[in-house]
Design a protein around this motif. Structure first.
Motif, short mmCIF file in Angstrom:
data_model
loop_
_atom_site.label_atom_id
_atom_site.label_comp_id
_atom_site.label_asym_id
_atom_site.label_seq_id
_atom_site.Cartn_x
_atom_site.Cartn_y
_atom_site.Cartn_z
N PRO C 120 -9.08 -14.37 6.32
CA PRO C 120 -8.30 -13.42 5.52
C PRO C 120 -7.95 -12.19 6.34
O PRO C 120 -8.73 -11.77 7.20
CB PRO C 120 -9.25 -13.05 4.38
CG PRO C 120 -10.61 -13.38 4.87
CD PRO C 120 -10.49 -14.41 5.93
N VAL C 121 -6.78 -11.63 6.10
CA VAL C 121 -6.39 -10.42 6.82
C VAL C 121 -6.21 -9.28 5.84
O VAL C 121 -6.94 -8.30 5.86
CB VAL C 121 -5.07 -10.66 7.60
CG1 VAL C 121 -4.65 -9.39 8.31
CG2 VAL C 121 -5.26 -11.78 8.59
N THR C 122 -5.22 -9.42 4.97
CA THR C 122 -5.04 -8.37 3.95
C THR C 122 -4.24 -8.92 2.78
O THR C 122 -3.44 -9.84 2.95
CB THR C 122 -4.29 -7.15 4.52
OG1 THR C 122 -3.98 -6.26 3.42
CG2 THR C 122 -2.96 -7.54 5.15
N GLN C 123 -4.46 -8.35 1.64
CA GLN C 123 -3.61 -8.71 0.52
C GLN C 123 -2.26 -8.02 0.75
O GLN C 123 -2.18 -6.96 1.37
CB GLN C 123 -4.23 -8.23 -0.79
CG GLN C 123 -3.59 -8.88 -1.99
CD GLN C 123 -4.30 -8.56 -3.29
OE1 GLN C 123 -5.38 -7.97 -3.29
NE2 GLN C 123 -3.70 -8.96 -4.39
N VAL C 124 -1.20 -8.65 0.29
CA VAL C 124 0.13 -8.08 0.49
C VAL C 124 0.67 -7.49 -0.80
O VAL C 124 1.19 -6.38 -0.83
CB VAL C 124 1.09 -9.18 1.03
CG1 VAL C 124 2.52 -8.71 0.98
CG2 VAL C 124 0.71 -9.56 2.44
N GLY C 125 0.56 -8.26 -1.86
CA GLY C 125 1.10 -7.76 -3.11
C GLY C 125 0.46 -8.47 -4.28
O GLY C 125 -0.22 -9.47 -4.12
N ALA C 126 0.67 -7.91 -5.43
CA ALA C 126 0.15 -8.54 -6.64
C ALA C 126 1.20 -8.40 -7.72
O ALA C 126 1.96 -7.42 -7.75
CB ALA C 126 -1.14 -7.87 -7.08
N PHE C 127 1.29 -9.38 -8.55
CA PHE C 127 2.23 -9.26 -9.67
C PHE C 127 1.65 -9.99 -10.87
O PHE C 127 1.15 -11.09 -10.76
CB PHE C 127 3.61 -9.82 -9.32
CG PHE C 127 3.57 -11.09 -8.55
CD1 PHE C 127 3.52 -11.06 -7.16
CD2 PHE C 127 3.56 -12.32 -9.19
CE1 PHE C 127 3.48 -12.23 -6.45
CE2 PHE C 127 3.52 -13.49 -8.47
CZ PHE C 127 3.47 -13.45 -7.11
N VAL C 284 10.19 -1.09 3.25
CA VAL C 284 9.56 -2.31 2.75
C VAL C 284 9.07 -2.15 1.31
O VAL C 284 9.40 -2.92 0.43
CB VAL C 284 8.38 -2.73 3.66
CG1 VAL C 284 7.60 -3.86 3.04
CG2 VAL C 284 8.91 -3.11 5.02
N ARG C 285 8.27 -1.13 1.14
CA ARG C 285 7.59 -0.98 -0.15
C ARG C 285 8.52 -0.95 -1.36
O ARG C 285 8.32 -1.68 -2.32
CB ARG C 285 6.73 0.28 -0.11
CG ARG C 285 5.79 0.33 -1.27
CD ARG C 285 5.00 1.64 -1.30
NE ARG C 285 3.89 1.49 -2.22
CZ ARG C 285 2.62 1.47 -1.86
NH1 ARG C 285 2.29 1.63 -0.59
NH2 ARG C 285 1.68 1.31 -2.75
N GLY C 292 9.33 -6.53 -8.43
CA GLY C 292 8.19 -6.63 -9.34
C GLY C 292 6.87 -6.87 -8.64
O GLY C 292 5.86 -7.11 -9.30
N VAL C 293 6.88 -6.82 -7.32
CA VAL C 293 5.63 -7.06 -6.59
C VAL C 293 5.00 -5.71 -6.26
O VAL C 293 5.61 -4.87 -5.61
CB VAL C 293 5.91 -7.84 -5.29
CG1 VAL C 293 4.66 -7.94 -4.45
CG2 VAL C 293 6.45 -9.21 -5.61
N GLU C 294 3.78 -5.51 -6.70
CA GLU C 294 3.08 -4.26 -6.43
C GLU C 294 2.36 -4.39 -5.11
O GLU C 294 1.50 -5.26 -4.96
CB GLU C 294 2.05 -4.01 -7.52
CG GLU C 294 2.19 -2.66 -8.16
CD GLU C 294 1.53 -2.65 -9.52
OE1 GLU C 294 2.24 -2.74 -10.52
OE2 GLU C 294 0.29 -2.58 -9.56
N VAL C 295 2.71 -3.53 -4.17
CA VAL C 295 2.08 -3.64 -2.86
C VAL C 295 0.61 -3.26 -2.96
O VAL C 295 0.26 -2.19 -3.44
CB VAL C 295 2.81 -2.73 -1.86
CG1 VAL C 295 2.05 -2.69 -0.55
CG2 VAL C 295 4.22 -3.24 -1.64
N THR C 296 -0.24 -4.14 -2.52
CA THR C 296 -1.68 -3.90 -2.57
C THR C 296 -2.25 -4.35 -1.25
O THR C 296 -1.94 -5.45 -0.79
CB THR C 296 -2.35 -4.78 -3.65
OG1 THR C 296 -1.52 -4.80 -4.80
CG2 THR C 296 -3.72 -4.28 -4.01
N THR C 297 -3.04 -3.53 -0.62
CA THR C 297 -3.64 -3.98 0.63
C THR C 297 -5.16 -4.00 0.48
O THR C 297 -5.73 -3.42 -0.43
CB THR C 297 -3.26 -3.08 1.81
OG1 THR C 297 -3.65 -1.74 1.49
CG2 THR C 297 -1.77 -3.12 2.06
#
Lengths: 499, 148, 326
Positions: C120-127, C284-285, C292-297
């Motif tokens: 795993p590296v990082t989460q990118v987004g959540a929706f 990007v953000r 509709g994608v919430e950027v989450t890292t």
């Protein structure tokens, strides 16, 4: 009247330098991608999506749209030249288009495809401008029962594509359906007939199937003819369609445009159904002398007009309601959303320059495509003059790379090999691939919609007959069956009586 | 009893075999009822239809006159299939350049007459063209060379 | 980006590919050639724009082309397998999502281990998903819908974009927690499902936010609630299912970056830093949030833990529903 002034306004938007340039880029890329087997407008639009971020929404949409309907122009080129349908809607074009090419009439075939597409595009653009909202409503009225009946009608009509034995054609349709069922069953989630291979979990690829049965096997069969030196007769006729050709094709183009415009609005398979419904009707309705299957120019004019008209009208659900009728539209919706525009009915009123500019640009795009493609006809014909021993390895290369580009899977290449082997045997025994391809596409949709109808109606079969659209198609299917079977029966009776 | 139409006979047999095969394969899935069809129902029905049609075609071949089976030539189909398979292998391990070369050089042998020099030249042209169009112009992720 | 720049980038990619410098496996020279960003879906889904926007920015930052490689198939297994087996030199990424947690329970074998074969590296987004009903529906709130479903006694239907997808799972969780029976009508993708939802042929869809929010905003569909635990930043006016009568209800679709398991730690760290920076970038953000994608890292460790928790949550539910794909 208001629509006319809107169109004029849209034309003004579309004729700005920026929009014209991006329209051209879209059409050019679309043609290129349509000619290349395998990679299609969806992948191209997806790849170019980031590059639209820096543009305004109008040039972005105009360019992406150009790629989409431009690909329809390009798809017919390979179908005619080398019997490989670049897009699924070009399958029908191979039937007469390639035969024309073999008889030295590749030029007129390509030309009429371009001209027919242009005329269809212009008329369809008007249809979009004037009738978009009511047509979108019709699209929404199509429920699973209606789709099922449409598919039944379509499958019965598929036998009309047969040049030879009727029974074998029906059998090939069944074979196509079974091949189409390989993969994930939507209604239960179960993966069928995949032998545990994850690559088959999404089914046999259409591109692999088309290339194998239309491209590779055709090449192999050509190579076997020891007596014929060249596949394409060296006696090349006119480079472009003659006035006579245009006169004969006129009504075919009109009919094709009609079908395409109507069927294009249906989500999923609209364009394919359009091209082949047009061909099928043409076969029955066109004035004799008819030579469908041997290179009748109307067999190219009708489907090509239909698939281009369908490409234009498939924008309607997206533009009016914000619903994508195919993956390319879904991507365009994505492009709009990233630009901050929510697609839907209000786009027409809140962003008229976008809506009408796009519609007007379709005209301009079609014109550009005509101007782009007609001169290319001369170039393509020169390609056919290349000795076959040099041409066919090139065909192999394009087929193999083309199929790989669909999903970047090596497996797909092995798939072509296996399918070519099967195709070779079947074609040798005079079993035709065109009905099979239609079964492949329509069969699974038919099953899906049948089961879905049963689910939604909780087992009530009468729904197929009480819904007007469904009933209409079923009645038409029965009528078609009678029309097809009757002459055959009569012929057999006469045969029997003579003995 | 003579087979009057060998082409149809064999075509019919093949259809019966395919239909039967799908029926057999489908039997592992749930059949369901007419109004809640399982994944096995439709393939079995179509497979059965195909088998029946195949049987009719095969039986008819004893009665109706038809063409005999044309000759199957081993070389064109054999070499073509080999070339395609080798292309797949080469693309996976050696990259696009090698794969196109293999496909053209091997595939050319499917024809009756092969002119080696011409074939090599054609291979070179195809390599340049493929790389230019698919990798440079369209930017597709095709590996050009083997990962060393 | 101007077309001329695009052409330049393509030529660069080609030239670099031709020179084929062997990839350098340390953070110093990374990346030393083009990077393959594997997307587990064919072009045209929700994940596609997300990946391409990110890839675009990373290409600019690194000066090397980040090439999006669409490898659809088997609900994401093919892509995950490909990345799991790729060279751990840092030049291959996977855009993973919830399928990594759910596929092991849907399929008898997936061909890779999502925990041990992927780093795993990082989460990118959540929706979240959005619970939408047709405008003709009698329900104007989650509560009314539950009442309607209870009265319907199994004749209420829900659409999904396929077996095992988030719309399906959301609906199953909803059925469980609300105690209602609903008929599942699966479709091939979200588009066809929406086509039957609008005229009311099916009664509800827990669709992905990006595909349904525009329709809800324009009034073509009625949005009842979101499936996340907290209200969506892009739709703060829509309540959550949890606050509408089913406390504890949560489903979040997520996208995250993974790399092959044995990739060196310093490369992972560099990719992590650069990706997080890219996701915060003004180019990007906002674009991701528009769809509709919430950027989450997250840190690699946080992502690993999240994956485990997702598996622990959905595994039992899937087993209970009894879905088996093969």
């Amino acid at each position: 009247m208001e629509t006319l002034s809107n169109l004029a306004f849209g034309l003004g938007v579309a004729l700005s330098w920026q929009n014209v340039v991006y329209c051209f880029i879209g059409c050019f890329l679309g043609t290129l991608v349509g000619v290349l087997p395998g990679i299609g407008p969806v992948a191209t639009v997806a790849m170019l999506l980031p590059f639209t971020f820096g543009l305004g929404p109008a040039p972005a949409l105009i360019m992406l749209a150009g790629i989409y309907y431009g690909a329809q122009y390009g798809g017919s080129t390979t179908a005619i030249l080398v019997n490989i349908p670049g897009e699924s809607s070009s399958v029908v074009t191979t039937l007469d288009g390639h035969q024309m090419a073999r008889r030295g009439r590749a030029g007129p075939a390509l030309g009429i495809a371009a001209i027919g597409s242009f005329v269809a595009g212009c008329i369809a653009t008007l249809v979009v401008a004037f009738f978009a909202p009511p047509l979108a409503e019709i699209a929404l009225k199509f429920g699973p029962a209606d789709y099922f009946s449409l598919m039944v009608f379509g499958l019965i009509a598929a036998v009309v594509l047969a040049r030879g034995s009727l029974m074998k054609a029906i059998a090939m349709v069944c074979f196509g359906i079974l091949l189409g069922l390989v993969g994930t069953d939507v209604n239960s989630g179960v993966i069928r007939f995949a032998f545990g291979l994850p690559e088959l979990a999404d089914g046999v690829g259409f591109v692999a199937l088309a290339m194998a049965f239309f491209g590779i096997t055709d090449v192999v069969l050509n190579l076997e003819h020891k007596d014929k030196q060249e596949v394409f007769t060296s006696r090349i006729g006119s480079v472009l369609p003659t006035m006579e050709d245009l006169r004969i094709s006129f009504w075919s183009i009109v009919r094709g445009t009609g079908f395409g415009s109507l069927l294009g609005i249906l989500p999923g398979g609209g364009a394919l159904l359009a091209s082949f419904a047009a061909y099928m009707i043409e076969k029955k309705v066109a004035k004799p002398p008819r030579s469908f299957g041997e290179g009748d120019i109307r067999g190219v004019a009708a489907p090509e007009s239909a698939n281009n008209a369908g490409a234009q009208t498939s924008f309607i659900p997206m533009l009016t309601l914000g619903i994508p009728s195919n993956p390319t539209m879904a991507l365009m919706i994505g492009a709009l959303m990233i630009q901050g525009i929510a697609p839907g009915p209000q786009v027409m009123t809140e962003r008229p320059e976008l809506f009408w500019g796009l519609i007007a640009s379709m005209w301009i795009g079609n014109l550009m495509l005509l101007v782009l493609n007609l001169p290319l006809v001369g170039l393509w014909i020169k390609l056919l003059a290349v000795p076959y021993r040099l041409l066919f390895p090139a065909i192999f290369v394009f087929c193999c790379i083309g199929v790989y580009t669909v999903d970047n899977k090596i497996f797909d290449i092995y798939e072509i090999a296996v399918l070519s082997g099967v195709g070779y045997v079947l074609l040798k025994l005079d079993c035709e691939p065109a009905p099979m391809v239609l079964g492949f596409i329509l069969g699974p949709m038919m099953e899906e919609n049948l089961r879905r109808t049963m689910m939604i109606s909780f087992g009530d079969l009468s729904v197929f007959f009480t819904r007007p659209i469904s009933a209409a198609f079923l009645i038409a299917a029965v009528a078609l069956l009678a029309v097809i079977a009757l002459p055959a029966l009569r012929a057999k009776r006469e045969e029997a009586m003579q003995e | 009893m003579r087979i009057r139409s060998p082409k149809d006979f064999w075509a019919g047999l093949i259809f019966v075999a395919i239909g039967a095969a799908f029926i057999a394969l489908a039997s592992q899935y749930r059949l369901g009822t007419m109004h809640r069809m399982g994944p096995a129902m439709f393939p079995m029905l179509v497979g059965a239809l195909l088998a029946v049609l195949g049987a009719i075609i095969a039986l008819r071949s004893f009665v109706l006159d038809g063409e005999s089976v044309p000759r199957f030539y081993a070389r064109p189909i054999g070499v073509s299939l080999l070339a395609i398979v080798l292309f797949g292998v080469a693309l996976q391990w050696l990259g696009l350049v090698a794969a196109v070369a293999v496909l053209v050089l091997v595939g050319a042998w499917a024809a009756r007459e092969v002119r080696p020099l011409e074939t090599v030249a054609l291979a070179a042209v195809m390599i340049v063209f493929s790389v230019a169009v698919f990798v440079w112009l369209l930017g597709l992720p095709l590996p050009l060379w083997p990962d060393m | 980006m101007q077309p001329s720049r695009r052409r330049f980038l393509r030529l660069t990619a080609g030239a670099v590919a031709l020179t084929a410098a062997p990839s350098v496996a340390n953070a110093q020279g990374f990346p030393s050639r083009y990077v393959r960003f594997v997307i587990p879906f064919p072009p045209g889904g929700t994940a596609d724009p997300v990946a391409r926007v990110l890839a675009n920015r990373l290409s600019e930052v690194w000066g090397q082309q980040v090439v999006v490689d669409n490898r659809g198939g088997a609900a994401g297994n093919i892509a995950a397998q490909a990345v799991a087996q790729a060279e751990p030199d840092g030049h291959t990424f996977l855009l993973g999502s919830i399928f990594l947690a759910t596929n092991p329970f849907l399929f008898s074998s997936v061909g890779y281990d999502p925990v041990t074969d992927l780093a795993p590296v990082t989460q990118v987004g959540a929706f979240p998903n959005l619970m939408v009903v047709p405008n003709s529906s009698p329900a104007r709130s989650v509560g009314e819908f539950i009442a309607h479903a209870k009265a319907g006694r199994g004749r209420v239907s829900f659409a999904s974009n396929g077996i095992g997808g988030t719309p399906h799972l959301s609906a199953e969780l909803f059925k469980r927690m609300a105690g209602v029976e609903m008929l599942h009508v699966p479709y091939r993708g979200g588009g066809p499902a929406i086509n039957d939802l609008i005229p009311g042929r099916v009664d509800v869809l827990f669709g992905t936010l990006p595909s349904t929010i525009p329709l809800a905003r324009t009034g073509t569909l009625r949005a009842l609630a979101v499936t996340s635990a907290k209200r969506a930043r892009s739709a703060p006016d829509i309540p959550t299912i949890a606050e509408s009568g089913l406390p504890g209800f949560e489903l979040l679709g997520w996208n995250a970056l993974f790399m092959p398991a044995r990739t060196p730690a310093d490369i992972i760290a560099k990719v992590h830093r650069d990706t997080v920076a890219a996701l915060a970038h003004p180019a990007v953000r906002p674009k991701l949030e528009e769809i509709g994608v919430e950027v989450t890292t997250s840190t690699p460790a946080e992502l690993a833990a999240y994956l485990q928790s997702e598996m622990a949550k959905w595994g039992p539910i899937i087993r209970q529903i009894g879905i088996k794909v093969d």
